[in-house]
Scaffold this motif. Structure first.
Motif, PDB file in Angstrom:
ATOM      1  N   ARG A  43     -59.533   0.850 -15.678  1.00 49.56           N
ATOM      2  CA  ARG A  43     -59.226   0.958 -14.204  1.00 49.56           C
ATOM      3  C   ARG A  43     -57.794   0.925 -14.078  1.00 49.56           C
ATOM      4  N   TYR A  44     -57.459   1.808 -12.894  1.00 53.18           N
ATOM      5  CA  TYR A  44     -56.207   1.940 -12.454  1.00 53.18           C
ATOM      6  C   TYR A  44     -55.612   0.142 -11.904  1.00 53.18           C
ATOM      7  N   VAL A  45     -54.171  -0.162 -12.143  1.00 54.21           N
ATOM      8  CA  VAL A  45     -53.660  -1.161 -11.839  1.00 54.21           C
ATOM      9  C   VAL A  45     -52.602  -1.045 -10.991  1.00 54.21           C
ATOM     10  N   LEU A  46     -51.582  -0.425 -11.539  1.00 59.65           N
ATOM     11  CA  LEU A  46     -50.343  -0.080 -10.516  1.00 59.65           C
ATOM     12  C   LEU A  46     -49.777   1.128 -10.577  1.00 59.65           C
TER      13      LEU A  46
ATOM     14  N   PHE B 134     -57.254  -7.256  -9.866  1.00 59.98           N
ATOM     15  CA  PHE B 134     -56.063  -7.739  -9.923  1.00 59.98           C
ATOM     16  C   PHE B 134     -55.489  -7.955  -8.400  1.00 59.98           C
ATOM     17  N   SER B 135     -54.918  -8.970  -8.128  1.00 55.90           N
ATOM     18  CA  SER B 135     -54.055  -9.321  -6.869  1.00 55.90           C
ATOM     19  C   SER B 135     -52.586  -9.262  -6.978  1.00 55.90           C
TER      20      SER B 135
ATOM     21  N   ALA C 213     -57.591  -1.760 -19.775  1.00 61.10           N
ATOM     22  CA  ALA C 213     -58.767  -1.528 -20.497  1.00 61.10           C
ATOM     23  C   ALA C 213     -59.318  -2.921 -21.084  1.00 61.10           C
ATOM     24  N   ARG C 214     -60.451  -3.089 -21.674  1.00 61.74           N
ATOM     25  CA  ARG C 214     -60.679  -4.124 -22.361  1.00 61.74           C
ATOM     26  C   ARG C 214     -61.619  -3.862 -23.605  1.00 61.74           C
TER      27      ARG C 214
ATOM     28  N   VAL D  14     -57.530  -7.616 -23.541  1.00 61.57           N
ATOM     29  CA  VAL D  14     -57.386  -7.031 -22.302  1.00 61.57           C
ATOM     30  C   VAL D  14     -55.806  -6.136 -22.565  1.00 61.57           C
ATOM     31  N   MET D  15     -55.923  -5.022 -22.272  1.00 62.69           N
ATOM     32  CA  MET D  15     -54.716  -3.937 -22.513  1.00 62.69           C
ATOM     33  C   MET D  15     -54.296  -3.303 -21.193  1.00 62.69           C
TER      34      MET D  15
END
Length: 202
Positions: free
Chosen positions: A138-141, A194-195, A126-127, A114-115
């Motif tokens: 995917r967007y995370v932050l 993600f939370s 991404a994975r 996982v990156m």
């Protein structure tokens, strides 16, 4: 940075995290192809067993265009400790895409690497099952209006496993281009969600 204006990666060591005990006089990692002919920067290393995987930024050309992009390589732990710089093949995670500031989680999830990486201005995920083919973007932050991280954000290093989840130290840049460090606590980690429990500035 050499007199040729090309960046290379060096190595310094510290026994206490504050004072530098040794700084090697020569680079331990240098450009080797056109995609990084202008430099290799921003190394971030994650350990998987006896292998160290390094994500870095490669500056160079891609189809005659200048571009910075994420590259990956690895080295055996024994070679690293013996200072034999036998780096493996160099992999472009997203060939030709302007993308930088990447870290690899120091643990696999469902067999996948996982990156975290930055597609400006946001931090994305991404994975991959082999470090070559990356998917599941995917967007995370992201940035926050009028905040200390209002212009862009990026990972500062691989996430750290703590009792409450994964602690991510990241940097944010405001509109005046002032860099600050912050933390995000990832309390639920799956490949799809993600939370983020906490974001704060150092």
């Amino acid at each position: 940075m050499g007199t040729d204006n090309v960046s290379r990666i060096g190595l310094a060591s510290s026994s206490d995290g504050y004072n530098i005990d040794e700084r090697l006089p020569l680079p331990v990692f240098s450009p080797s192809n056109d995609t990084e002919c202008q430099g290799c920067e921003d190394p971030r290393i994650s350990q998987f067993g006896n292998s160290l995987v390094m994500a870095y930024t490669a500056f160079g050309t891609h189809y005659q265009h200048q571009v910075y992009q994420i590259a990956l390589t690895s080295i055996n732990m024994d070679d690293f400790l013996a200072r034999r710089w036998r780096w493996s093949e160099r992999i472009l995670a997203f060939p030709g895409i302007r993308n930088k500031d990447a870290v690899i989680f120091p643990q696999k999830f469902n067999g996948d690497y996982v990156m975290f990486h930055r597609l400006e201005p946001d931090l994305c995920i991404a994975r991959s099952d082999d470090l070559h083919r990356w998917y599941g973007l995917r967007y995370v932050l992201g940035t926050r209006e009028r905040g200390w991280d209002s212009w862009k954000v990026g990972a500062a290093g691989p996430p750290i496993l703590v009792n409450e989840g994964w602690l991510l130290i990241y940097h944010g840049v405001n509109m005046d281009k002032v860099y600050s460090l912050g933390v995000a606590l990832l309390i639920k980690m799956t490949l799809s969600k993600f939370s983020i429990a906490l974001k704060s500035q150092f």
